[in-house]
Design an enzyme around this catalytic site. Structure first.
Site, PDB file in Angstrom:
ATOM      1  N   LYS A  22      41.663  41.723  35.715  1.00 45.02           N
ATOM      2  CA  LYS A  22      40.258  41.574  35.316  1.00 45.02           C
ATOM      3  C   LYS A  22      39.325  41.946  36.471  1.00 45.02           C
ATOM      4  CE  LYS A  22      38.349  37.258  35.566  1.00 45.02           C
ATOM      5  NZ  LYS A  22      37.109  37.123  36.346  1.00 45.02           N
ATOM      6  N   ASN A  23      39.626  41.426  37.671  1.00 40.86           N
ATOM      7  CA  ASN A  23      38.676  41.594  38.773  1.00 40.86           C
ATOM      8  C   ASN A  23      38.717  42.983  39.409  1.00 40.86           C
ATOM      9  OD1 ASN A  23      37.723  39.090  38.235  1.00 40.86           O
ATOM     10  ND2 ASN A  23      38.790  38.060  39.927  1.00 40.86           N
ATOM     11  N   CYS A 115      26.750  28.546  38.548  1.00 41.79           N
ATOM     12  CA  CYS A 115      28.153  28.485  38.148  1.00 41.79           C
ATOM     13  C   CYS A 115      28.760  27.129  38.443  1.00 41.79           C
ATOM     14  CB  CYS A 115      28.924  29.548  38.895  1.00 41.79           C
ATOM     15  SG  CYS A 115      30.591  29.703  38.317  1.00 41.79           S
ATOM     16  N   ARG A 120      26.618  30.532  43.977  1.00 43.66           N
ATOM     17  CA  ARG A 120      27.109  31.916  44.096  1.00 43.66           C
ATOM     18  C   ARG A 120      25.958  32.790  44.587  1.00 43.66           C
ATOM     19  NH1 ARG A 120      31.504  32.625  40.263  1.00 43.66           N
ATOM     20  NH2 ARG A 120      31.968  34.553  41.352  1.00 43.66           N
ATOM     21  N   ASP A 311      41.399  31.563  43.415  1.00 47.58           N
ATOM     22  CA  ASP A 311      41.579  31.639  41.955  1.00 47.58           C
ATOM     23  C   ASP A 311      42.926  31.065  41.511  1.00 47.58           C
ATOM     24  OD1 ASP A 311      39.095  32.768  41.827  1.00 47.58           O
ATOM     25  OD2 ASP A 311      39.808  34.828  41.645  1.00 47.58           O
ATOM     26  N   ARG A 403      38.193  34.624  28.895  1.00 45.24           N
ATOM     27  CA  ARG A 403      37.527  35.503  29.853  1.00 45.24           C
ATOM     28  C   ARG A 403      38.522  36.138  30.813  1.00 45.24           C
ATOM     29  NH1 ARG A 403      33.794  32.454  33.168  1.00 45.24           N
ATOM     30  NH2 ARG A 403      33.300  34.542  33.820  1.00 45.24           N
TER      31      ARG A 403
HETATM   32  C1  EPZ Z   1      35.105  37.376  43.237  1.00 50.31           C
HETATM   33  O1  EPZ Z   1      33.836  36.787  43.052  1.00 50.31           O
HETATM   34  C2  EPZ Z   1      35.901  37.093  41.982  1.00 50.31           C
HETATM   35  N1  EPZ Z   1      35.184  37.625  40.816  1.00 50.31           N
HETATM   36  C3  EPZ Z   1      36.122  35.601  41.808  1.00 50.31           C
HETATM   37  O2  EPZ Z   1      37.002  35.443  40.727  1.00 50.31           O
HETATM   38  C4  EPZ Z   1      36.802  35.047  43.069  1.00 50.31           C
HETATM   39  O3  EPZ Z   1      36.893  33.640  42.952  1.00 50.31           O
HETATM   40  C5  EPZ Z   1      35.989  35.411  44.309  1.00 50.31           C
HETATM   41  O4  EPZ Z   1      35.784  36.847  44.356  1.00 50.31           O
HETATM   42  C6  EPZ Z   1      36.668  34.991  45.608  1.00 50.31           C
HETATM   43  O5  EPZ Z   1      37.927  35.592  45.700  1.00 50.31           O
HETATM   44  C7  EPZ Z   1      35.288  38.916  40.532  1.00 50.31           C
HETATM   45  O6  EPZ Z   1      35.907  39.706  41.232  1.00 50.31           O
HETATM   46  C8  EPZ Z   1      34.629  39.371  39.288  1.00 50.31           C
HETATM   47  P1  EPZ Z   1      32.723  36.341  46.778  1.00 50.31           P
HETATM   48  P2  EPZ Z   1      32.659  37.103  44.092  1.00 50.31           P
HETATM   49  O7  EPZ Z   1      31.445  37.043  46.914  1.00 50.31           O
HETATM   50  O8  EPZ Z   1      32.843  38.455  44.659  1.00 50.31           O
HETATM   51  C9  EPZ Z   1      29.977  33.502  49.329  1.00 50.31           C
HETATM   52  C10 EPZ Z   1      37.881  34.338  38.814  1.00 50.31           C
HETATM   53  O9  EPZ Z   1      38.302  33.189  38.510  1.00 50.31           O
HETATM   54  N2  EPZ Z   1      28.955  34.533  49.182  1.00 50.31           N
HETATM   55  O10 EPZ Z   1      33.930  36.969  47.375  1.00 50.31           O
HETATM   56  O11 EPZ Z   1      31.390  36.788  43.434  1.00 50.31           O
HETATM   57  C11 EPZ Z   1      30.354  32.818  48.024  1.00 50.31           C
HETATM   58  O12 EPZ Z   1      29.457  31.785  47.693  1.00 50.31           O
HETATM   59  C12 EPZ Z   1      36.694  34.503  39.688  1.00 50.31           C
HETATM   60  O13 EPZ Z   1      38.396  35.381  38.369  1.00 50.31           O
HETATM   61  C13 EPZ Z   1      27.812  34.468  49.945  1.00 50.31           C
HETATM   62  O14 EPZ Z   1      27.635  33.555  50.747  1.00 50.31           O
HETATM   63  O15 EPZ Z   1      32.969  36.067  45.220  1.00 50.31           O
HETATM   64  C14 EPZ Z   1      31.735  32.328  48.322  1.00 50.31           C
HETATM   65  O16 EPZ Z   1      31.673  31.140  49.065  1.00 50.31           O
HETATM   66  C15 EPZ Z   1      35.722  33.456  39.747  1.00 50.31           C
HETATM   67  N3  EPZ Z   1      26.857  35.439  49.780  1.00 50.31           N
HETATM   68  C16 EPZ Z   1      32.295  33.437  49.216  1.00 50.31           C
HETATM   69  O17 EPZ Z   1      31.164  34.134  49.742  1.00 50.31           O
HETATM   70  C17 EPZ Z   1      27.010  36.476  48.929  1.00 50.31           C
HETATM   71  O18 EPZ Z   1      26.119  37.326  48.831  1.00 50.31           O
HETATM   72  C18 EPZ Z   1      33.189  34.425  48.505  1.00 50.31           C
HETATM   73  O19 EPZ Z   1      32.563  34.864  47.297  1.00 50.31           O
HETATM   74  C19 EPZ Z   1      28.185  36.545  48.153  1.00 50.31           C
HETATM   75  C20 EPZ Z   1      29.150  35.557  48.297  1.00 50.31           C
END
Ligand code: EPZ
Length: 440
Positions: A22-23, A115, A120, A311, A403
């Protein structure tokens, strides 16, 4: 609203096939916006989030034709507006920001919603795109981005590390903008997740010049145009890990086909530490735990790839809930991602959340209960607990599972689980749950 019903207590035995990730699919579909011709993507899973992304692409002017897991897309005449109605349903909607900006020089993309797994933010996406020369404002709930008139995005050095490490989708967004920028972009502290590498490999097939994907340092040399390409999505490592734990928790014996060992080694190593047999075989990943075997408690910390995936944190918590001894699961990416804990407690788990971690005292047996799914992976943890619990478990809000897990009941049923879906037709107005935003 549908619910899942599980009669626990069956060992899972047999083979299961893993779907496309998915991701990976979500950003790769967004990347097709960058091409001047059509692209064909194979291994596209039939999931609610993927269907939402296809709707979003169509809203942006893309023609999409789908036959089973094969999707043909062509970005004909694009409009730069990604509306709230679609982006609020799914965090990955923000992935269209980078490609629209690079291709059209402007983009208006709704802010993704809040969320249940915690805050996020999108500051890293904005920081990266601004560094490439975009002007960005947040106006009335929309991210409005544009390249100043007469200019192009231009390559630069960008550090994408945040308080919780690298960001998967911010890395994806910046790569997708940089491939059409002038000159060289270097992303430091890039996310190393296989889904980012899969996206970069697709972009390379489209004619982009990207190096270092899968490492924290990615180099991109911008090109003037990208062409369409054919690509097969990598197997879903989180679905793989979930079936690995399904085999372990039911003391079963499962061969997980079409899985990629190199993407699940952190999960495999933890399961081995717990006492489960895990083998990398030529035809898949083999997982076995004997019914009379004592499994050992372990400590797990979820952090960015190649660490133990956030995840998979909820799913391993379910397993440790029935593993003898005391385990501690620490979450370094989303410190609030513990909503599943209270539902597991309803099933008899001894689990105490404690500021970014959960302390688990394994019990010999969980008992079936009525529980509520709160997000995708939390729901998976409840399914795993239901598979091993004594009696019947009923999981409401099952749309969360749709999802991210393709044909879940069918795959589990083939392995011998007793699991089915029921529709709750009569729903009294006074009992309605508060509406909730679905993102992920
Ligand atoms: C991706 O989300 C995945 N989603 C998530 O999968 C996964 O949990 C996550 O990466 C972490 O591995 C998709 O790929 C569609 P991040 P993403 O930005 O990219 C912080 C699932 O169950 N952060 O890597 O949105 C954030 O708050 C899901 O399939 C900032 O601070 O996650 C978190 O603490 C849910 N500023 C960390 O970074 C930003 O601008 C990592 O989040 C962006 C993120």
């Amino acid at each position: 609203m549908d619910r899942l019903v599980i009669e626990g207590g069956k060992r899972l035995i047999g083979e299961v096939e893993i779907s496309g990730a998915k991701n990976s699919t979500l950003p790769i579909l967004a990347a097709t916006l960058l091409a001047d011709e059509s692209s064909v993507i194979d291994g596209v899973p039939d999931l609610a989030d993927v269907n939402t992304m296809i709707k979003l692409l169509r809203a942006l002017g893309v023609e999409a034709e789908q036959e089973k897991s094969l999707l043909k897309v062509e970005a004909k005449s694009l409009v730069p507006l990604a509306p709230y109605e679609l982006v609020s349903q799914m965090r990955a909607g923000i992935c269209v920001l980078g490609p629209l900006l690079a291709k059209l020089g402007q983009a208006k993309v709704s802010l993704p919603g809040g969320c249940v797994i915690g805050p996020r933010p999108i500051d890293l996406h904005i920081k990266g795109l601004k560094a490439l020369g975009a002007e960005i404002e947040i106006v009335h709930g929309y991210i409005e981005a544009k390249v100043p008139p007469g200019k192009r995005l231009r390559g630069t050095k960008i550090h994408l590390g945040g308080a919780f490490g690298s960001s998967v989708l911010a890395t994806a967004n910046v790569i997708m903008a940089a491939v059409l920028a002038e000159g060289e972009t270097i992303i430091e502290n890039a996310a190393c997740e296989p889904e980012v590498a899969d996206l970069a490999n697709f972009l390379v097939r489209m004619g982009a010049n990207v190096e270092g994907q899968g490492t924290p340092l990615i180099k991109i040399r911008g090109v003037n145009r990208l062409h369409g390409a054919r690509h097969t999505i990598i197997p879903d490592r989180i679905e793989t890990g979930t079936y690995m734990i399904a085999a372990a928790i039911t003391r079963g014996e499962v061969l997980i086909k079409d899985a990629y060992w190199g993407h699940v080694t952190a999960v495999a190593e933890k399961l081995r530490e717990i006492g489960v047999t895990v083998e990398d075989r030529h035809d898949g990943i083999y997982v076995k735990a004997d019914p009379d075997q004592t499994l050992r408690s372990v400590d797990v910390t979820a952090f960015p790839y190649p660490g133990f995936p956030t995840d998979m944190q909820a799913q391993i918590t379910a397993l440790l809930a029935v593993t003898e001894g005391v385990s501690v699961v620490t979450e370094k990416i989303y410190p609030d991602r513990f909503i599943h804990v209270s539902e597991l407690a309803r099933m008899g788990a001894q689990v105490i959340p404690d500021h970014g971690r959960v302390i688990i005292k394994g019990v010999p047996q969980l008992t079936g209960a009525q529980v509520m799914a709160s997000d995708l992976r939390a729901s998976a943890a409840l399914v795993l607990a239901g598979l091993v619990a004594e009696g019947r478990t009923m999981i409401s809000r099952v749309y969360h599972l749709d999802r991210g897990y393709e044909r879940l009941e069918e795959k589990l049923t083939r392995l011998g689980a007793r699991i089915w879906r029921e529709s709750d037709k009569k729903k009294p107005v006074e009992n309605r749950e508060p509406m909730e935003v679905k993102v992920g």
